[in-house]
Design an enzyme around this catalytic site. Structure first.
Site, PDB file in Angstrom:
ATOM      1  N   ASN A 150      -0.676  -5.665  -5.981  1.00 40.06           N
ATOM      2  CA  ASN A 150       0.010  -5.214  -7.204  1.00 40.06           C
ATOM      3  C   ASN A 150       0.017  -6.268  -8.304  1.00 40.06           C
ATOM      4  O   ASN A 150      -0.129  -5.945  -9.484  1.00 40.06           O
ATOM      5  CB  ASN A 150       1.424  -4.721  -6.881  1.00 40.06           C
ATOM      6  CG  ASN A 150       2.268  -5.752  -6.180  1.00 40.06           C
ATOM      7  OD1 ASN A 150       1.753  -6.616  -5.483  1.00 40.06           O
ATOM      8  ND2 ASN A 150       3.557  -5.686  -6.386  1.00 40.06           N
ATOM      9  N   GLY A 226       3.880  -7.984   1.008  1.00 39.80           N
ATOM     10  CA  GLY A 226       3.202  -6.707   1.183  1.00 39.80           C
ATOM     11  C   GLY A 226       4.162  -5.666   1.716  1.00 39.80           C
ATOM     12  O   GLY A 226       5.378  -5.782   1.538  1.00 39.80           O
ATOM     13  N   THR A 230       3.661  -3.707   7.540  1.00 36.34           N
ATOM     14  CA  THR A 230       2.770  -4.840   7.821  1.00 36.34           C
ATOM     15  C   THR A 230       3.586  -6.082   8.149  1.00 36.34           C
ATOM     16  O   THR A 230       3.239  -6.850   9.055  1.00 36.34           O
ATOM     17  CB  THR A 230       1.854  -5.127   6.612  1.00 36.34           C
ATOM     18  OG1 THR A 230       1.320  -3.903   6.134  1.00 36.34           O
ATOM     19  CG2 THR A 230       0.735  -6.068   6.953  1.00 36.34           C
ATOM     20  N   GLU A 248       7.962 -11.307   2.181  1.00 36.58           N
ATOM     21  CA  GLU A 248       8.497 -10.650   0.981  1.00 36.58           C
ATOM     22  C   GLU A 248       7.967  -9.228   1.016  1.00 36.58           C
ATOM     23  O   GLU A 248       6.774  -8.993   0.844  1.00 36.58           O
ATOM     24  CB  GLU A 248       8.029 -11.417  -0.259  1.00 36.58           C
ATOM     25  CG  GLU A 248       8.982 -11.283  -1.422  1.00 36.58           C
ATOM     26  CD  GLU A 248       8.708 -10.021  -2.219  1.00 36.58           C
ATOM     27  OE1 GLU A 248       9.434  -9.020  -1.983  1.00 36.58           O
ATOM     28  OE2 GLU A 248       7.801 -10.022  -3.027  1.00 36.58           O
ATOM     29  N   CYS A 282       7.375  -4.704  -6.590  1.00 36.72           N
ATOM     30  CA  CYS A 282       8.451  -4.561  -5.598  1.00 36.72           C
ATOM     31  C   CYS A 282       9.821  -4.655  -6.264  1.00 36.72           C
ATOM     32  O   CYS A 282      10.823  -4.245  -5.692  1.00 36.72           O
ATOM     33  CB  CYS A 282       8.304  -5.615  -4.504  1.00 36.72           C
ATOM     34  SG  CYS A 282       8.155  -7.278  -5.146  1.00 36.72           S
ATOM     35  N   GLU A 461      11.264 -17.440  -1.454  1.00 39.78           N
ATOM     36  CA  GLU A 461      10.223 -18.204  -2.136  1.00 39.78           C
ATOM     37  C   GLU A 461      10.848 -18.829  -3.384  1.00 39.78           C
ATOM     38  O   GLU A 461      12.008 -18.572  -3.692  1.00 39.78           O
ATOM     39  CB  GLU A 461       9.071 -17.274  -2.523  1.00 39.78           C
ATOM     40  CG  GLU A 461       8.418 -16.613  -1.322  1.00 39.78           C
ATOM     41  CD  GLU A 461       7.187 -15.785  -1.694  1.00 39.78           C
ATOM     42  OE1 GLU A 461       7.354 -14.743  -2.357  1.00 39.78           O
ATOM     43  OE2 GLU A 461       6.082 -16.182  -1.320  1.00 39.78           O
TER      44      GLU A 461
HETATM   45  O1  TXE Z   1       0.050  -3.147   1.842  1.00 35.82           O
HETATM   46  P1  TXE Z   1      -0.256  -4.037   3.069  1.00 35.82           P
HETATM   47  P2  TXE Z   1      -0.663  -1.809   1.389  1.00 35.82           P
HETATM   48  C1  TXE Z   1       4.207  -1.589  -0.158  1.00 35.82           C
HETATM   49  C2  TXE Z   1       4.056  -0.326  -0.955  1.00 35.82           C
HETATM   50  C3  TXE Z   1       2.731   0.173  -0.515  1.00 35.82           C
HETATM   51  C4  TXE Z   1       2.758  -0.195   0.947  1.00 35.82           C
HETATM   52  C5  TXE Z   1       1.423  -0.333   1.592  1.00 35.82           C
HETATM   53  O2  TXE Z   1       5.049   0.592  -0.589  1.00 35.82           O
HETATM   54  O3  TXE Z   1       2.582   1.540  -0.704  1.00 35.82           O
HETATM   55  O4  TXE Z   1       3.406  -1.440   0.966  1.00 35.82           O
HETATM   56  O5  TXE Z   1       0.561  -1.074   0.756  1.00 35.82           O
HETATM   57  C6  TXE Z   1      -2.787  -7.544   4.461  1.00 35.82           C
HETATM   58  N1  TXE Z   1      -2.201  -8.639   9.437  1.00 35.82           N
HETATM   59  N2  TXE Z   1       3.795  -2.787  -0.870  1.00 35.82           N
HETATM   60  O6  TXE Z   1      -1.134  -0.986   2.539  1.00 35.82           O
HETATM   61  O7  TXE Z   1      -1.146  -3.322   4.025  1.00 35.82           O
HETATM   62  C7  TXE Z   1      -3.606  -6.723   3.485  1.00 35.82           C
HETATM   63  O8  TXE Z   1      -4.985  -6.893   3.703  1.00 35.82           O
HETATM   64  C8  TXE Z   1      -2.322  -9.451   8.384  1.00 35.82           C
HETATM   65  C9  TXE Z   1       4.845  -3.590  -1.351  1.00 35.82           C
HETATM   66  O9  TXE Z   1      -1.677  -2.192   0.422  1.00 35.82           O
HETATM   67  O10 TXE Z   1       1.020  -4.588   3.532  1.00 35.82           O
HETATM   68  C10 TXE Z   1      -3.114  -7.287   2.167  1.00 35.82           C
HETATM   69  O11 TXE Z   1      -3.745  -8.526   1.892  1.00 35.82           O
HETATM   70  N3  TXE Z   1      -2.473  -9.016   7.118  1.00 35.82           N
HETATM   71  C11 TXE Z   1       4.386  -4.838  -1.868  1.00 35.82           C
HETATM   72  C12 TXE Z   1      -1.628  -7.525   2.437  1.00 35.82           C
HETATM   73  O12 TXE Z   1      -1.519  -7.616   3.847  1.00 35.82           O
HETATM   74  C13 TXE Z   1      -2.495  -7.703   6.923  1.00 35.82           C
HETATM   75  C14 TXE Z   1       3.050  -5.023  -2.365  1.00 35.82           C
HETATM   76  C15 TXE Z   1      -0.714  -6.405   1.938  1.00 35.82           C
HETATM   77  O13 TXE Z   1      -1.174  -5.174   2.426  1.00 35.82           O
HETATM   78  C16 TXE Z   1      -2.363  -6.785   7.982  1.00 35.82           C
HETATM   79  C17 TXE Z   1       2.081  -4.161  -1.758  1.00 35.82           C
HETATM   80  C18 TXE Z   1      -2.213  -7.308   9.287  1.00 35.82           C
HETATM   81  N4  TXE Z   1      -2.080  -6.516  10.359  1.00 35.82           N
HETATM   82  C19 TXE Z   1       2.480  -3.070  -1.071  1.00 35.82           C
HETATM   83  N5  TXE Z   1      -2.421  -5.532   7.473  1.00 35.82           N
HETATM   84  C20 TXE Z   1       5.366  -5.829  -2.392  1.00 35.82           C
HETATM   85  N6  TXE Z   1       6.420  -6.111  -1.660  1.00 35.82           N
HETATM   86  O14 TXE Z   1       5.154  -6.401  -3.447  1.00 35.82           O
HETATM   87  C21 TXE Z   1      -2.575  -5.648   6.135  1.00 35.82           C
HETATM   88  N7  TXE Z   1      -2.626  -6.961   5.789  1.00 35.82           N
END
Ligand code: TXE
Length: 483
Positions: A150, A226, A230, A248, A282, A461
């Site tokens: 994002n 993320g 996850t 976070e 977020c 952070e």
């Molecule tokens: O995030 P992911 P996604 C929320 C938001 C969104 C949902 C899913 O609701 O719709 O999360 O988004 C890495 N081990 N946020 O699927 O998968 C991945 O490659 C290690 C909130 O895109 O959590 C990426 O680099 N790493 C948010 C990062 O994690 C892993 C921002 C985030 O991806 C992994 C984004 C694993 N098993 C989404 N699986 C915020 N808080 O700002 C994935 N990744």
């Protein structure tokens, strides 16, 4: 079509398996570059490079490290236009936003932590005539930084900069959805003279490259931003190895507007806090709670303003809301709009796709959406949608507003709008949340603790909180001779 490279041991390299993932620009839905589909072998090389670099980097003085990190900050500043363009193409966000928020903040993250390490201090605990203790803080070694799509370079650098400043070597993975500015950062690091292996950037999917970073026994800490699901997976793997984690995660933030708020300020900022970056922050206030006495007036004025937002191609100066990040994410957001209707909500505006002309017709554009009439406990009001969708609902008392705000599994960042000083402080105190903004939103001071409670994450952070996370305290006790 550009194939981007991993950055391992100071050089730009192809993935070991030779495989690539298509990188799509959300503005048009077209593939425009390819990303290394890295796996365990690439991560192992990156970790070996980081381990080799650690004795050199950690032995440098704070001043030497600071100088190099400042050169990276300057490198970002020099390539501001190119980075902003890349961020906008990768993510779908308005170019103007990338120019004014994302890239300047990435520059500032490096400058901030580069100078923070010149101004820190360590604890001394005095035991009087018995002796004293002093605490040294040592870098951890090799650490992993994993960031989302994002705010790509903004959040990537928010982790990498303090990790490096504290003397660690880093293996980092940007989101596979928005990798391009992290790739450009590798070039900037090479130009800045960052010693080989100090920072390694491995591109690829989360379940392969990301998980390999988390699971590798050599990574001493994982800083992750993320999704909450996850975060849970990462915390589970890291806990088995007693690895430090900073998580976070998501939010379902409340934006609470009391009857005594400055109406115009609350209105103007609520449009921003709802739809900035297509609602994909977020920190966005996705549940607007308005005092009953001003509910209709606020709702009508808000919807009027939201209808005027211009949705369109990110590169147009006039665009205020760009494309959401991917087709899958657009589908997810749309599924929540359908769910909200099933749950009894009324869509006051938006709720549909927007189709710009020409090459942008297949991009992922959604009209900013406002929904009312939903119960607090329904899924639409409980789950993170992470798109241009907000709900609006009335409340009667301060206690009810607090209960509604606190009534989800998340606790990241709430806004409170009131001109009554006592109410502002009392409500802020009662909110179960990591960050409260009073009469504002997303006003950031990089020294402050940043993070959430409950399912919004673990740890903080920012400022010395980040430098503490990336170091291990060692207490040294001196006993003075007793008479
Ligand atoms: O995030 P992911 P996604 C929320 C938001 C969104 C949902 C899913 O609701 O719709 O999360 O988004 C890495 N081990 N946020 O699927 O998968 C991945 O490659 C290690 C909130 O895109 O959590 C990426 O680099 N790493 C948010 C990062 O994690 C892993 C921002 C985030 O991806 C992994 C984004 C694993 N098993 C989404 N699986 C915020 N808080 O700002 C994935 N990744």
């Amino acid at each position: 079509m550009k194939d981007i490279s991993n950055y391992i041991g100071g050089t730009l390299v192809a993935p070991v398996n030779g495989q690539y993932i298509d990188n799509i620009t959300p503005a048009t839905g077209k593939v425009y570059s390819r990303i290394p589909d890295s796996g365990e072998a690439d991560v192992a090389q990156a970790i070996a490079a980081a381990e080799a670099a650690f004795p050199i980097w950690s032995a440098m003085s704070a001043k030497e490290r600071s100088n190099i990190l400042l050169r990276i900050s300057e490198g970002i500043a020099k390539r501001m236009d190119e980075l902003a363009q890349a961020e906008s193409v990768d993510n779908g966000k308005p170019l103007k936003l990338a120019m004014t928020v994302d890239i300047p903040r990435a520059r500032d993250n490096f400058a901030f932590f580069a100078t923070a390490i010149l101004h820190d201090e360590n604890a001394m605990h005095d035991m009087g005539k018995s002796g004293f203790n002093y605490t040294k803080r040592k870098p951890l070694g090799v650490v992993g930084c994993i960031s989302p799509w994002n705010l790509p370079l903004y959040l990537f650098s928010w982790k990498i900069a303090p990790a490096l400043a504290a003397g660690n070597c880093v293996v980092a993975k940007p989101s596979e959805v928005t990798p391009y500015t992290a790739f450009l950062l590798s070039e900037i690091c090479i130009e800045a003279g960052l010693p080989d292996g100090v920072l390694n950037i491995v591109h690829g999917y989360g379940h392969t490259a990301g998980q390999a970073i988390v699971a590798h026994p050599a990574t001493k800490a994982i800083s992750f931003t993320g999704g909450t699901a996850t975060g849970k997976t990462i915390a589970g793997i890291a806990a088995q190895q007693f690895k430090k984690t900073s998580l976070e995660l998501g939010g379902k933030n409340a934006n609470i507007i009391f009857a005594d708020a400055n109406f115009d300020d609350a209105l103007r900022t609520s449009v921003k806090s709802s739809f900035a970056n297509q609602g994909q922050i977020c920190l966005c206030g996705s549940r607007i709670l308005v005092h009953k006495s001003i509910y209709e007036k606020f709702r009508d004025a808000f919807v009027e303003k939201v209808k005027q937002l211009r949705v369109g191609p990110p590169n147009l100066d006039s665009t205020q809301v760009g494309a959401v990040v991917s087709e899958a994410h657009r589908d997810k957001i749309e599924s929540y709009i359908a769910l909200a209707k099933e749950e009894g909500g009324t869509v006051l505006c938006g709720g549909h796709r927007v189709t710009p002309e020409g090459e942008y017709a297949n991009g992922y554009y959604l009209a900013p959406t406002v929904i009312e009439g939903l119960p607090a406990q329904c899924r639409t009001n409980q789950e993170e949608i992470f798109g241009p969708v907000v709900t609006i609902m009335p409340f009667e008392t301060d206690e009810e507003a607090i209960a509604l705000a606190n009534g989800t599994e998340y606790g990241l960042a709430f806004s409170v709008w009131t001109q009554n000083l006592n109410r502002a402080h009392l409500v802020a105190d009662a909110l179960d949340v990591g960050i409260v903004w009073i009469n504002c939103w997303l006003v950031r001071d990089l020294r402050t603790p940043f993070g959430g409670t409950k399912a919004s994450g673990m740890g903080r952070e920012g400022g010395f909180y980040a430098l503490d996370f990336f170091t291990e305290p060692k207490n040294i006790c001196i006993a003075l001779p007793q008479q």
